[in-house]
Design a protein around this motif. Structure first.
Motif, PDB file in Angstrom:
ATOM      1  N   ASN A   1     -30.215 -20.041  -0.638  1.00 15.37           N
ATOM      2  CA  ASN A   1     -31.431 -19.978   0.169  1.00 15.37           C
ATOM      3  C   ASN A   1     -31.332 -18.877   1.222  1.00 15.37           C
ATOM      4  OD1 ASN A   1     -33.709 -20.512   1.796  1.00 15.37           O
ATOM      5  ND2 ASN A   1     -33.644 -22.672   1.221  1.00 15.37           N
ATOM      6  N   PRO A   2     -32.235 -17.887   1.192  1.00 16.34           N
ATOM      7  CA  PRO A   2     -32.195 -16.802   2.187  1.00 16.34           C
ATOM      8  C   PRO A   2     -32.406 -17.274   3.616  1.00 16.34           C
ATOM      9  CG  PRO A   2     -33.530 -16.169   0.293  1.00 16.34           C
ATOM     10  CD  PRO A   2     -33.251 -17.635   0.148  1.00 16.34           C
ATOM     11  N   ASN A   3     -32.968 -18.481   3.808  1.00 17.57           N
ATOM     12  CA  ASN A   3     -33.149 -18.943   5.189  1.00 17.57           C
ATOM     13  C   ASN A   3     -31.848 -19.432   5.818  1.00 17.57           C
ATOM     14  OD1 ASN A   3     -32.747 -21.664   4.422  1.00 17.57           O
ATOM     15  ND2 ASN A   3     -34.924 -22.184   4.537  1.00 17.57           N
ATOM     16  N   MET A   4     -30.740 -19.375   5.041  1.00 15.19           N
ATOM     17  CA  MET A   4     -29.414 -19.674   5.584  1.00 15.19           C
ATOM     18  C   MET A   4     -28.629 -18.386   5.819  1.00 15.19           C
ATOM     19  SD  MET A   4     -29.680 -22.912   5.819  1.00 15.19           S
ATOM     20  CE  MET A   4     -28.032 -23.176   6.471  1.00 15.19           C
ATOM     21  N   ARG A   5     -29.321 -17.332   6.157  1.00 16.16           N
ATOM     22  CA  ARG A   5     -28.694 -16.022   6.312  1.00 16.16           C
ATOM     23  C   ARG A   5     -27.591 -16.011   7.375  1.00 16.16           C
ATOM     24  NH1 ARG A   5     -31.523 -10.069   6.524  1.00 16.16           N
ATOM     25  NH2 ARG A   5     -29.690  -8.923   7.247  1.00 16.16           N
ATOM     26  N   GLU A   6     -27.717 -16.852   8.395  1.00 17.83           N
ATOM     27  CA  GLU A   6     -26.760 -16.821   9.503  1.00 17.83           C
ATOM     28  C   GLU A   6     -25.506 -17.655   9.238  1.00 17.83           C
ATOM     29  OE1 GLU A   6     -27.193 -14.783  12.027  1.00 17.83           O
ATOM     30  OE2 GLU A   6     -29.072 -14.151  11.098  1.00 17.83           O
TER      31      GLU A   6
ATOM     32  N   ASP B   1     -25.336 -25.342   1.816  1.00 19.02           N
ATOM     33  CA  ASP B   1     -26.715 -25.590   1.415  1.00 19.02           C
ATOM     34  C   ASP B   1     -26.864 -25.505  -0.106  1.00 19.02           C
ATOM     35  OD1 ASP B   1     -29.767 -25.576   2.362  1.00 19.02           O
ATOM     36  OD2 ASP B   1     -29.546 -24.048   0.801  1.00 19.02           O
ATOM     37  N   PHE B   2     -26.191 -24.531  -0.719  1.00 20.34           N
ATOM     38  CA  PHE B   2     -26.294 -24.356  -2.172  1.00 20.34           C
ATOM     39  C   PHE B   2     -25.643 -25.504  -2.923  1.00 20.34           C
ATOM     40  CE2 PHE B   2     -24.317 -22.825  -6.141  1.00 20.34           C
ATOM     41  CZ  PHE B   2     -25.481 -22.588  -6.869  1.00 20.34           C
ATOM     42  N   TRP B   3     -24.474 -25.958  -2.468  1.00 20.15           N
ATOM     43  CA  TRP B   3     -23.809 -27.062  -3.168  1.00 20.15           C
ATOM     44  C   TRP B   3     -24.674 -28.320  -3.155  1.00 20.15           C
ATOM     45  CZ3 TRP B   3     -21.025 -24.611  -6.084  1.00 20.15           C
ATOM     46  CH2 TRP B   3     -20.059 -23.688  -5.700  1.00 20.15           C
ATOM     47  N   ILE B   4     -25.367 -28.553  -2.046  1.00 18.89           N
ATOM     48  CA  ILE B   4     -26.277 -29.704  -2.001  1.00 18.89           C
ATOM     49  C   ILE B   4     -27.374 -29.539  -3.053  1.00 18.89           C
ATOM     50  CG2 ILE B   4     -27.982 -30.928  -0.596  1.00 18.89           C
ATOM     51  CD1 ILE B   4     -26.259 -30.256   1.862  1.00 18.89           C
ATOM     52  N   ALA B   5     -27.960 -28.345  -3.119  1.00 21.16           N
ATOM     53  CA  ALA B   5     -29.026 -28.087  -4.099  1.00 21.16           C
ATOM     54  C   ALA B   5     -28.524 -28.269  -5.526  1.00 21.16           C
ATOM     55  CB  ALA B   5     -29.575 -26.675  -3.904  1.00 21.16           C
TER      56      ALA B   5
ATOM     57  N   VAL C   1     -26.004 -12.505   2.749  1.00 19.55           N
ATOM     58  CA  VAL C   1     -25.150 -12.871   1.621  1.00 19.55           C
ATOM     59  C   VAL C   1     -25.880 -13.709   0.578  1.00 19.55           C
ATOM     60  CG1 VAL C   1     -24.200 -14.947   2.746  1.00 19.55           C
ATOM     61  CG2 VAL C   1     -22.846 -13.718   1.032  1.00 19.55           C
ATOM     62  N   SER C   2     -26.843 -14.547   0.999  1.00 25.45           N
ATOM     63  CA  SER C   2     -27.584 -15.358   0.024  1.00 25.45           C
ATOM     64  C   SER C   2     -28.346 -14.471  -0.955  1.00 25.45           C
ATOM     65  CB  SER C   2     -28.565 -16.296   0.736  1.00 25.45           C
ATOM     66  OG  SER C   2     -27.890 -17.321   1.418  1.00 25.45           O
ATOM     67  N   ALA C   3     -29.124 -13.531  -0.421  1.00 23.11           N
ATOM     68  CA  ALA C   3     -29.893 -12.626  -1.270  1.00 23.11           C
ATOM     69  C   ALA C   3     -28.970 -11.766  -2.122  1.00 23.11           C
ATOM     70  CB  ALA C   3     -30.806 -11.748  -0.417  1.00 23.11           C
ATOM     71  N   ALA C   4     -27.838 -11.336  -1.555  1.00 26.27           N
ATOM     72  CA  ALA C   4     -26.895 -10.502  -2.306  1.00 26.27           C
ATOM     73  C   ALA C   4     -26.299 -11.275  -3.476  1.00 26.27           C
ATOM     74  CB  ALA C   4     -25.795  -9.998  -1.382  1.00 26.27           C
ATOM     75  N   ARG C   5     -25.924 -12.530  -3.259  1.00 26.99           N
ATOM     76  CA  ARG C   5     -25.382 -13.336  -4.358  1.00 26.99           C
ATOM     77  C   ARG C   5     -26.448 -13.560  -5.437  1.00 26.99           C
ATOM     78  NH1 ARG C   5     -22.651 -17.347  -0.517  1.00 26.99           N
ATOM     79  NH2 ARG C   5     -20.691 -16.324  -0.045  1.00 26.99           N
TER      80      ARG C   5
ATOM     81  N   TYR D   1     -25.040 -23.278  15.783  1.00 27.45           N
ATOM     82  CA  TYR D   1     -24.601 -24.222  14.764  1.00 27.45           C
ATOM     83  C   TYR D   1     -25.631 -25.338  14.582  1.00 27.45           C
ATOM     84  CZ  TYR D   1     -22.469 -28.378  12.918  1.00 27.45           C
ATOM     85  OH  TYR D   1     -22.252 -29.513  12.208  1.00 27.45           O
ATOM     86  N   ARG D   2     -26.142 -25.874  15.686  1.00 30.04           N
ATOM     87  CA  ARG D   2     -27.137 -26.947  15.610  1.00 30.04           C
ATOM     88  C   ARG D   2     -28.355 -26.489  14.822  1.00 30.04           C
ATOM     89  NH1 ARG D   2     -31.742 -28.358  16.996  1.00 30.04           N
ATOM     90  NH2 ARG D   2     -32.111 -26.351  18.002  1.00 30.04           N
ATOM     91  N   LYS D   3     -28.765 -25.248  15.029  1.00 32.39           N
ATOM     92  CA  LYS D   3     -29.924 -24.703  14.322  1.00 32.39           C
ATOM     93  C   LYS D   3     -29.662 -24.635  12.812  1.00 32.39           C
ATOM     94  CE  LYS D   3     -32.708 -20.469  14.034  1.00 32.39           C
ATOM     95  NZ  LYS D   3     -32.873 -19.088  14.569  1.00 32.39           N
ATOM     96  N   LEU D   4     -28.478 -24.173  12.429  1.00 33.80           N
ATOM     97  CA  LEU D   4     -28.143 -24.090  11.011  1.00 33.80           C
ATOM     98  C   LEU D   4     -28.066 -25.472  10.374  1.00 33.80           C
ATOM     99  CD1 LEU D   4     -25.363 -21.344  10.991  1.00 33.80           C
ATOM    100  CD2 LEU D   4     -27.722 -21.111  10.217  1.00 33.80           C
ATOM    101  N   ARG D   5     -27.456 -26.406  11.088  1.00 32.91           N
ATOM    102  CA  ARG D   5     -27.328 -27.780  10.579  1.00 32.91           C
ATOM    103  C   ARG D   5     -28.717 -28.387  10.364  1.00 32.91           C
ATOM    104  NH1 ARG D   5     -26.142 -31.852   8.116  1.00 32.91           N
ATOM    105  NH2 ARG D   5     -24.393 -33.218   8.581  1.00 32.91           N
ATOM    106  N   HIS D   6     -29.629 -28.134  11.307  1.00 36.34           N
ATOM    107  CA  HIS D   6     -30.991 -28.648  11.187  1.00 36.34           C
ATOM    108  C   HIS D   6     -31.712 -27.996  10.017  1.00 36.34           C
ATOM    109  CE1 HIS D   6     -34.694 -30.540  12.358  1.00 36.34           C
ATOM    110  NE2 HIS D   6     -35.301 -29.387  12.530  1.00 36.34           N
ATOM    111  N   GLN D   7     -31.432 -26.707   9.762  1.00 40.09           N
ATOM    112  CA  GLN D   7     -32.082 -26.018   8.652  1.00 40.09           C
ATOM    113  C   GLN D   7     -31.649 -26.603   7.318  1.00 40.09           C
ATOM    114  OE1 GLN D   7     -34.550 -23.442   8.997  1.00 40.09           O
ATOM    115  NE2 GLN D   7     -34.794 -24.264   6.927  1.00 40.09           N
TER     116      GLN D   7
END
Length: 271
Positions: free
Chosen positions: A165-170, A176-180, A71-75, A216-222
């Protein structure tokens, strides 16, 4: 007569054809009429979805075909191929209210300090309700996401970021985007009206993420790795964190609270 600024509605679609028409109807029902829609077919493998998208024929809708990249790349692809002054991301299984765009654009046109216009959120599908409204602060946003994916922002502000960010694909790519988008400042305004309707499904992507704690922990860490610079400047309140909210909303926590209630009552009576 002053021309209304154009807004681009970006709709990624991966195997969600059975909801897409309903989503598009909600956009066409808007009172705000200067809009374009970009539908990005993100490599759908579902025959019904591909058929539905292939049959789209509307002067306001542009259809883009892409291999499945998430979805990141698609947006990002949809935004790149759009031209609006304002951007509204919208998932193919959700809907927007008839006044949302008009109210948001009017506010953004008058307030340069506002970067994001949020709104009240209604739930529909397997669960109904209205989510509570949150007061924005960057510190709270770093702790947990409370801005809906379908908030409206300026293209000029988007262009100051690297996009989704495409690294948030999952999952959690919107958080992540709102923070950026907001880490260097800017206000978030939440409209009083119900402007966004979020479909709850049994196999909801976010629901499955929450149920899989390690994932979830992995995504939060990313998210932390993506924004170490801003996290290093802010001390988070543990009770505002998504992790704390996850615990307090769990069945185990609620059952424990229920079982302990009579014990706590007795303790207060005798102390």
């Amino acid at each position: 007569m002053q021309t209304l600024p154009l807004i681009s509605i970006i709709i990624p679609c991966f195997n969600q054809g059975k909801y897409l028409t309903e989503c598009l109807v909600s956009v066409h029902s808007q009172r705000y009429k200067n809009y374009e829609i970009v539908v990005v077919n993100d490599g759908s493998t579902d025959a019904h979805t591909n058929k539905t998208i292939s049959e789209i024929s509307h002067p306001r809708i542009q259809v883009l075909q892409s291999r499945n990249q998430g979805v990141s790349a698609a947006r990002n692809l949809g935004i790149k191929n759009s031209t609006g002054k304002y951007i509204l991301p919208l998932d193919a299984d959700d809907k927007i209210g008839v006044n949302f765009i008009q109210q948001a654009v009017e506010l953004l046109e008058k307030n340069e300090d506002v970067k994001v216009v949020n709104c009240k959120v209604g739930l529909f599908g397997t669960k109904n309700g209205i989510l509570p409204v949150e007061t924005y602060s960057l510190e709270k946003l770093l702790a947990r996401n409370f801005i809906v994916v379908s908030a409206i922002f300026r293209r000029s502000d988007f262009e100051q970021t690297e996009g989704y960010n495409p690294n948030m694909r999952e999952g959690f790519e919107d958080w992540d985007f709102w923070i950026a988008l907001l880490k260097d400042g800017g206000a978030v305004h939440t409209l009083n009206d119900l402007g966004f309707f979020y479909r709850i499904k049994r196999n909801s992507r976010n629901a499955s993420v929450i149920s899989r704690r390690e994932h979830y922990r992995k995504l939060r860490h990313q998210i932390y790795l993506n924004h170490q610079d801003i996290y290093s400047k802010h001390l988070l309140d543990p009770q505002e964190s998504f992790e704390y909210e996850l615990i307090t909303q769990s069945r185990e926590y609620k059952l424990g609270t229920l079982l302990l209630k009579p014990i706590r009552t007795l303790y207060r009576l005798f102390h």
